[in-house]
Design a protein around this motif. Structure first.
Motif, short mmCIF file in Angstrom:
data_model
loop_
_atom_site.label_atom_id
_atom_site.label_comp_id
_atom_site.label_asym_id
_atom_site.label_seq_id
_atom_site.Cartn_x
_atom_site.Cartn_y
_atom_site.Cartn_z
N PRO A 54 37.37 34.86 43.70
CA PRO A 54 37.94 33.73 42.97
C PRO A 54 37.23 33.43 41.64
O PRO A 54 37.77 32.73 40.80
CB PRO A 54 37.76 32.56 43.94
N PHE A 55 36.00 33.97 41.48
CA PHE A 55 35.27 33.72 40.24
C PHE A 55 35.36 34.89 39.27
O PHE A 55 34.54 35.02 38.35
CB PHE A 55 33.82 33.35 40.55
N GLU A 100 42.42 25.19 40.13
CA GLU A 100 41.04 25.56 39.81
C GLU A 100 40.34 25.97 41.10
O GLU A 100 40.60 25.38 42.16
CB GLU A 100 40.34 24.34 39.19
N GLU A 101 39.44 26.96 41.01
CA GLU A 101 38.72 27.43 42.19
C GLU A 101 37.55 26.50 42.47
O GLU A 101 36.59 26.48 41.70
CB GLU A 101 38.22 28.87 41.98
N THR A 131 43.39 34.97 44.54
CA THR A 131 43.21 35.21 43.10
C THR A 131 44.04 36.43 42.76
O THR A 131 43.93 37.48 43.41
CB THR A 131 41.71 35.39 42.78
N LYS A 132 44.92 36.28 41.77
CA LYS A 132 45.93 37.32 41.57
C LYS A 132 46.33 37.47 40.11
O LYS A 132 46.05 36.58 39.29
CB LYS A 132 47.15 37.00 42.43
N PHE A 178 44.78 34.23 37.99
CA PHE A 178 44.81 32.82 38.35
C PHE A 178 44.68 32.74 39.88
O PHE A 178 44.77 33.77 40.56
CB PHE A 178 46.11 32.14 37.87
N SER A 179 44.48 31.54 40.39
CA SER A 179 44.27 31.39 41.84
C SER A 179 45.22 30.37 42.45
O SER A 179 45.53 29.34 41.84
CB SER A 179 42.84 30.95 42.13
N GLU A 180 45.66 30.70 43.66
CA GLU A 180 46.43 29.75 44.48
C GLU A 180 45.56 29.37 45.67
O GLU A 180 44.82 30.21 46.19
CB GLU A 180 47.70 30.43 45.04
N ARG A 181 45.67 28.13 46.12
CA ARG A 181 44.93 27.73 47.32
C ARG A 181 45.76 28.10 48.55
O ARG A 181 46.95 27.78 48.62
CB ARG A 181 44.66 26.22 47.30
#
Ligand SMILES: Cc1cc2nc3c(=O)[nH]c(=O)nc-3n(C[C@H](O)[C@H](O)[C@H](O)COP(=O)(O)OP(=O)(O)OC[C@H]3O[C@@H](n4cnc5c(N)ncnc54)[C@H](O)[C@@H]3O)c2cc1C
Length: 270
Positions: free
Chosen positions: A50-51, A149-150, A193-194, A66-69
């Motif tokens: 994720p970072f 945001e992560e 994270t994709k 970008f990241s999805e929860r």
């Protein structure tokens, strides 16, 4: 552990430390600064999950991720509703939850909860968890995949269990027994994270000696060994399989490629 042990036999050393900076000299990686020292090296792989983007900035690149929860909930099915030999059960239809009028009023008052009143996507799923004697069930429903945001620890998700449970009643009506008498849930999860087209980034990026391996979305465990093979080939200069190009970070510098994926209406969740 098997892979780590094999790597150690070939001279790898595992250091538990935070990467804080990457030093570059003459356009090539020269050292990595850790919170616990400095490693002089000509090679660096950003596999920060994720970072990824944050660590990418250390070598001067802005990675297109970008990241999805994505959360999951475990609960004890003490009423024995889901048979222990049940397979993975997935609701393949979008749906609207049948909230009561009082519940609708509460959700409507909370801007973050308002989307729960609309149509939610397909994909609520669950399966039994644990061996003989276990009553645990794991359930997931990625009904909110907006980029976020992560943040760790993950922010609390007060509606997640309730919404997932209600979503599952569409395919397992007996779970309604838990809606107003819920078992105590354990919620955890992480981030998918994709990239935009949901293919990972594997290959060189930024200064010479710098590589990235990440953006594994929801399939990184399944993809790990194949991904590591092509990363190793990139680093060692061995021949790459033809499909490695599909994951090369430089594809995002190709306007024709970006135009092509812009035209894709659905890149699918995995
Ligand atoms: C709820 C959920 C369910 C999933 N289910 C599946 C599944 O069934 N099958 C599957 O294949 N995948 C699944 N995934 C996806 C899978 O977990 C990820 O794709 C995978 O973990 C990504 O691996 P990674 O090594 O790229 O990143 P990570 O596993 O996140 O590892 C990144 C590492 O980098 C470290 N790091 C970050 N920044 C720094 C820094 N500055 N210095 C040092 N270290 C740093 C982190 O501490 C971490 O150890 C799931 C994900 C979620 C959230």
């Amino acid at each position: 552990m098997t892979l780590l042990e094999r790597a150690r036999r070939r001279g790898a050393h595992l250091a538990h430390a935070r990467v804080e900076a990457v030093e570059v000299r003459d356009s090539r990686v020269s050292a990595v600064q850790l919170n616990a020292g400095r490693v002089v090296t000509g090679g660096f792989v950003n596999a920060a999950g994720p970072f990824l983007r944050q660590v990418g900035r250390m070598v001067g690149v802005d990675l297109p991720v970008f990241s999805e929860r994505h959360l999951k909930v475990a609960f004890e099915d003490h009423l024995g509703i889901i048979p222990r030999d049940a397979p993975l059960l997935i609701c393949a239809d979008p749906q609207t939850i049948s909230w009561t009028d009082d519940e609708r009023a509460v959700l409507a008052d909370d801007p973050e909860a308002q989307p729960l009143l609309g149509i939610l996507p397909a994909g609520a799923h669950c399966r039994p968890e644990g061996g003989t004697g276990s009553a645990w069930v794991i359930a997931l429903w990625a009904y909110d995949t907006a980029p976020v945001e992560e943040i760790f620890p993950l922010p609390s998700a007060p509606y997640f269990f309730d919404v997932t449970l209600r979503g599952l009643t569409r395919i397992i009506p007996a779970l309604e027994a838990y809606i107003y008498r819920p078992p105590c849930p354990t919620i955890d999860g992480g981030y998918y994270t994709k990239t935009r087209e949901n293919r990972p980034l594997i290959g060189p990026t930024g200064p010479r000696g710098s590589f990235v391996m990440g953006a594994f979305s929801g399939y990184g465990i399944m993809a790990a060994c194949g991904a590591a093979d092509i990363l190793a080939a990139h680093i060692s200069g061995e021949a790459l399989p033809a499909w490695a190009a599909a994951f090369h970070p430089a594809r995002y510098e190709d306007p024709a490629y970006c135009a092509m994926i812009d035209a894709w209406s659905d890149t699918a969740q995995l």
